[in-house]
Design an enzyme around this catalytic site. Sequence first.
Site, mmCIF file in Angstrom:
data_model
loop_
_atom_site.group_PDB
_atom_site.id
_atom_site.type_symbol
_atom_site.label_atom_id
_atom_site.label_comp_id
_atom_site.label_asym_id
_atom_site.label_seq_id
_atom_site.Cartn_x
_atom_site.Cartn_y
_atom_site.Cartn_z
ATOM 1 N N CYS A 175 0.790 -1.222 0.144
ATOM 2 C CA CYS A 175 -0.098 -0.079 -0.153
ATOM 3 C C CYS A 175 0.962 1.397 0.077
ATOM 4 O O CYS A 175 1.544 1.515 -0.840
ATOM 5 C CB CYS A 175 -0.903 0.007 1.212
ATOM 6 S SG CYS A 175 -2.606 0.781 0.987
ATOM 7 N N HIS B 237 -3.685 -5.028 0.504
ATOM 8 C CA HIS B 237 -2.962 -5.600 1.665
ATOM 9 C C HIS B 237 -3.025 -7.211 1.796
ATOM 10 O O HIS B 237 -4.088 -7.812 2.221
ATOM 11 C CB HIS B 237 -3.768 -5.237 2.849
ATOM 12 C CG HIS B 237 -3.790 -3.803 3.050
ATOM 13 N ND1 HIS B 237 -2.666 -3.135 4.001
ATOM 14 C CD2 HIS B 237 -4.284 -2.499 2.642
ATOM 15 C CE1 HIS B 237 -2.871 -1.907 4.047
ATOM 16 N NE2 HIS B 237 -3.863 -1.621 3.183
ATOM 17 N N GLU C 229 -1.424 -9.307 3.544
ATOM 18 C CA GLU C 229 -1.520 -9.663 4.926
ATOM 19 C C GLU C 229 -2.676 -10.015 5.349
ATOM 20 O O GLU C 229 -2.819 -10.983 6.313
ATOM 21 C CB GLU C 229 -0.467 -8.868 5.657
ATOM 22 C CG GLU C 229 -1.481 -7.612 6.073
ATOM 23 C CD GLU C 229 -1.369 -6.301 4.996
ATOM 24 O OE1 GLU C 229 -0.939 -6.557 4.068
ATOM 25 O OE2 GLU C 229 -1.712 -5.310 5.537
HETATM 26 N N1 GLN Z 1 -1.840 6.492 2.896
HETATM 27 C C1 GLN Z 1 -2.251 6.099 1.517
HETATM 28 C C2 GLN Z 1 -3.271 5.991 1.185
HETATM 29 O O1 GLN Z 1 -4.164 6.613 1.509
HETATM 30 C C3 GLN Z 1 -1.830 4.316 1.679
HETATM 31 C C4 GLN Z 1 -2.747 3.717 2.896
HETATM 32 C C5 GLN Z 1 -2.456 2.411 3.272
HETATM 33 O O2 GLN Z 1 -0.862 2.168 3.464
HETATM 34 N N2 GLN Z 1 -3.221 1.785 3.653
HETATM 35 O O3 GLN Z 1 -3.563 5.703 -0.018
#
Ligand code: GLN
Length: 537
Positions: free
Chosen positions: A385, A510, A512
């Site tokens: 992410c 994600h 995970e």
């Molecule tokens: N802050 C980033 C976004 O909002 C990544 C979010 C995250 O890593 N879950 O896109």
Amino acid sequence: MSSSTKYIFVTGGVTSSLGKGIISASLGKLLQSRGFSVTIQKFDPYINIDPGTLNPYEHGECYVTDDGGETDLDLGHYERFLNVRTTKANNITTGRIYNNVITKERHGEYLGKTVQVVPHITDEIKRNIFQLGETGQYDFIITEIGGSVGDIESLPFVEAVRQVRWDLGANNAMVIHLTLIPYLKAAKELKTKPTQHSVKELLSYGIQPDILVCRTEHPLSMEIRKKLALFCNVNLNSVIEAMDAETIYDVPLLMKKEKLDERVLAKLKVTTKHEPDLEQWKGFLGKLKNPTSEVSIGLVGKYVSLPDAYKSIAEAFIHAGAQNDCKVHLKWISSEEISKETVENVLGQLDAVLVAPGFGERGLEGKIEAIKYVRENKIPFLGICLGMQCAVVEFARNVLGLDASSTELNPKSKHPVIDMMEEQKKITTKGGTMRLGAYACKLKKGSKANHIYGDTLIHERHRHRYEFNNKYLEQIEEAGLKAVGINPDSNLVEVVELKDHPWFIGVQYHPELRSTVLNPHPLFVKFVAAALEHKSN
Ligand code: GLN
């Protein structure tokens, strides 16, 4: 409600953090391994509608479900143990309950009535309990009540439990109370009094626990068990010892030894299908405890002082490590520690580096510095992410020579290679408004990601506002960072991987959140394998 569904409530007493989530998940595992279908639900007593707006420092990671629920991290344990998906319905807060009731009130559903905690709030809680049972999918619903008995906030939940018990009778609903038996070093004694008081408190709300699960650092003697049984009105064989375990994944076996599942089945008058089949589980534990190799992997993030903030990542490494017969030493590294000057020192000895998800500007430059180092030194890298977004920024800056950034870091960036989608820009409220839940992703044939997944169509969970800016796609791909995973509906970039690097993958989602004991996530499994490979070279 389905007449055959049985309801098991898990309350906590004496202190918080006794591990109700793990006990619930372990009991669920035991019942499941006997051939029953089980789901676990958590009620959280706080007023937030969901934990999506909570600081991970305060509350640990926010766990996202396939259907886009932002939920408590205990749901992660439920999925990891049971290998069954949860949904929004598996996590309900006081805020959600009140919100539902107040919305109904505004719609005139209680016209003429005074809306009260009893019966309106408690009825709404009960509706949420039975909602899962009514799907007809489950033999058992285990409902964990957050907080400790006696907290002002959890009272309506406890009252709802009392009513369900009364409505359904002792053969269909039961209460397990998780409590602490402290050890007084000076007296060399385990003490039962706090438990007696906490059961007394439960009794004052009209609830007699059926089973006591006692967290303890020392074995419970027969004398202590008898005392607890006598003073808390539970059968002697329903006093269950829960000793501190070497790993949370031992707990189902410890609970089996203490016959927790047998007691539950006996109380609910359920004839057992077969003995628990835990062969696969034990196979995992065997591999986990007997590694033949080890690697050190750096986890570069912002919330490293509270390991719960990256709970699912840490657990995914445990699953993936076991799969590789490899002990993974996770090194928690604050991205603020990393600069041009320190990077070699901090990352030089590692076999692989993961750059973690996160929000906000702090520590971002450190993450970018870390990625430059692993890219240039050909150290295996996984960006999740925000970690993937940083990889794109790093590449645009240091390979393409652009004055690039993410608009999250610099809203006025000349080259916003990571930017907010148009729809996101219109959103002004904060809760539940990110891109959330499972989305499809198509993997390019022949890409590394394609090999890793063994598939070209995957579904993974999201939680973010910013995206790869497709205006820069061609330029970035030409220079060697390939977009190999694309969302087929929106064309958004989901996976990037670097050419001419042994293992450099960034994912916008994600992975995970989908790793379980019986289904370790392929990205983590292959990432650990890449770390092993790097180490041996
Ligand atoms: N802050 C980033 C976004 O909002 C990544 C979010 C995250 O890593 N879950 O896109």
